[in-house]
Design a protein around this motif. Structure first.
Motif, PDB file in Angstrom:
ATOM      1  N   UNK A  28     -30.747  55.406 -21.548  1.00 47.47           N
ATOM      2  CA  UNK A  28     -29.523  54.595 -21.616  1.00 47.47           C
ATOM      3  C   UNK A  28     -28.719  54.898 -22.896  1.00 47.47           C
ATOM      4  N   UNK A  29     -29.440  55.065 -24.006  1.00 50.07           N
ATOM      5  CA  UNK A  29     -28.757  55.346 -25.275  1.00 50.07           C
ATOM      6  C   UNK A  29     -28.014  56.682 -25.196  1.00 50.07           C
ATOM      7  N   UNK A  30     -28.664  57.676 -24.594  1.00 54.49           N
ATOM      8  CA  UNK A  30     -28.047  58.995 -24.462  1.00 54.49           C
ATOM      9  C   UNK A  30     -26.806  58.913 -23.575  1.00 54.49           C
ATOM     10  N   UNK A  35     -26.232  55.344 -30.834  1.00 56.97           N
ATOM     11  CA  UNK A  35     -27.075  56.113 -31.759  1.00 56.97           C
ATOM     12  C   UNK A  35     -28.387  55.397 -32.063  1.00 56.97           C
ATOM     13  N   UNK A  36     -29.486  55.961 -31.618  1.00 61.32           N
ATOM     14  CA  UNK A  36     -30.803  55.383 -31.902  1.00 61.32           C
ATOM     15  C   UNK A  36     -31.634  56.428 -32.643  1.00 61.32           C
ATOM     16  N   UNK A  62     -30.093  46.643 -35.023  1.00 61.53           N
ATOM     17  CA  UNK A  62     -30.998  46.589 -33.868  1.00 61.53           C
ATOM     18  C   UNK A  62     -30.547  47.535 -32.759  1.00 61.53           C
ATOM     19  N   UNK A  63     -29.222  47.578 -32.514  1.00 64.11           N
ATOM     20  CA  UNK A  63     -28.641  48.202 -31.306  1.00 64.11           C
ATOM     21  C   UNK A  63     -29.350  47.630 -30.073  1.00 64.11           C
ATOM     22  N   UNK A  64     -29.898  48.478 -29.195  1.00 62.57           N
ATOM     23  CA  UNK A  64     -30.558  47.924 -28.001  1.00 62.57           C
ATOM     24  C   UNK A  64     -32.061  47.714 -28.234  1.00 62.57           C
ATOM     25  N   UNK A  65     -32.490  47.859 -29.490  1.00 61.50           N
ATOM     26  CA  UNK A  65     -33.867  47.473 -29.821  1.00 61.50           C
ATOM     27  C   UNK A  65     -34.891  48.588 -29.761  1.00 61.50           C
ATOM     28  N   UNK A  66     -34.432  49.857 -29.740  1.00 66.03           N
ATOM     29  CA  UNK A  66     -35.374  50.975 -29.609  1.00 66.03           C
ATOM     30  C   UNK A  66     -36.271  51.093 -30.850  1.00 66.03           C
ATOM     31  N   UNK A  67     -35.639  51.201 -32.034  1.00 67.15           N
ATOM     32  CA  UNK A  67     -36.470  51.298 -33.248  1.00 67.15           C
ATOM     33  C   UNK A  67     -37.239  49.998 -33.466  1.00 67.15           C
TER      34      UNK A  67
END
Ligand SMILES: C[S@@+](CC[C@H](N)C(=O)[O-])C[C@H]1O[C@@H](n2cnc3c(N)ncnc32)[C@H](O)[C@@H]1O
Length: 213
Positions: A28-30, A35-36, A62-67
């Protein structure tokens, strides 16, 4: 990543298989150019948490919480809790859904708002801080977050080599000049800050690791 594409691919292949959830977040990020961190950086964050064993972790961005999920999966193993901040409400809502799907909601406190306003209100110290938000604001975060890092705590900052453009003589489009200048100034100040022992690793987009004395 500014070391060779071949080396990056090789290191990527060495990583253990990621969960379907992490791979879906990467997809999804790609697709949406969110940017994750790279999987190698996520894996390194988890490594740092497992070795440093922080009880309280703070993430700015956070963005979508990946890291956040990489940090929290490791934090759960060492009894740590993660607080994460983002001002983008849409992304935060998606992050909350992913935290639920990962079964990690209990280990995460998600705060909505501008980190520059929230940091002075947190009223607690952290043993591990990960900064990955607006590069032009890194110096402000540093000033606000330094007093919140416990002695012996670790500060990790992403994107400090900014595609290699911080290197004197590097070529980049003029529109990036202000941001490159801000990242260079941030790295200079952090490296000279006697509160910390700092080292920079060319992993992902460049990671600064600073240990608070
Ligand atoms: C690079 S992304 C974070 C990626 C995430 N750490 C990951 O690797 O999965 C940066 C995030 O910082 C957030 N951000 C930027 N400036 C901010 C600020 N002043 N306060 C809070 N969040 C901010 C943006 O909304 C964006 O979602």
């Amino acid at each position: 990543m500014f070391y060779s594409f071949e080396l990056e691919s090789y290191l990527h292949e060495l990583l253990p298989e990621r969960s379907g959830l992490l791979r879906e977040m990467e997809r999804q990020a790609l697709q949406e150019t969110i940017p994750i961190v790279t999987p190698a950086v996520g894996n390194f964050l988890a490594f740092l948490v497992l070795t440093h064993k922080p009880r309280a972790i703070l993430e700015i961005g956070t963005a979508i919480g990946y890291s956040t999920l990489w940090l929290t999966q490791a934090a759960r193993e060492v009894g740590g809790q993660v607080t994460t901040i983002d001002m983008n409400l849409g992304r935060r809502t998606r992050a909350l859904e992913f935290f639920g799907q990962a079964g990690l909601s209990d280990c995460i406190t998600s705060l909505a708002g501008d980190a520059r306003k929230l940091l002075p209100t947190l009223g607690q110290t952290f043993d591990f801080v990960f900064i990955d938000a607006a590069k032009g604001e890194y110096l402000e975060y540093l000033e606000l977050v330094s007093p919140l890092i416990a002695p012996g705590g670790l500060l990790v900052v992403d994107n400090v080599l900014f595609r290699g453009w911080v290197v004197p003589g590097a070529m980049f489009e003029q529109k990036y000049e202000r941001m490159v200048g801000a990242v260079r100034e941030f790295l200079r100040r952090l490296s000279q800050d006697s509160q910390f022992v700092t080292t920079v690793l060319p992993l992902g987009d460049g990671l600064a690791l600073s240990l608070k004395r």
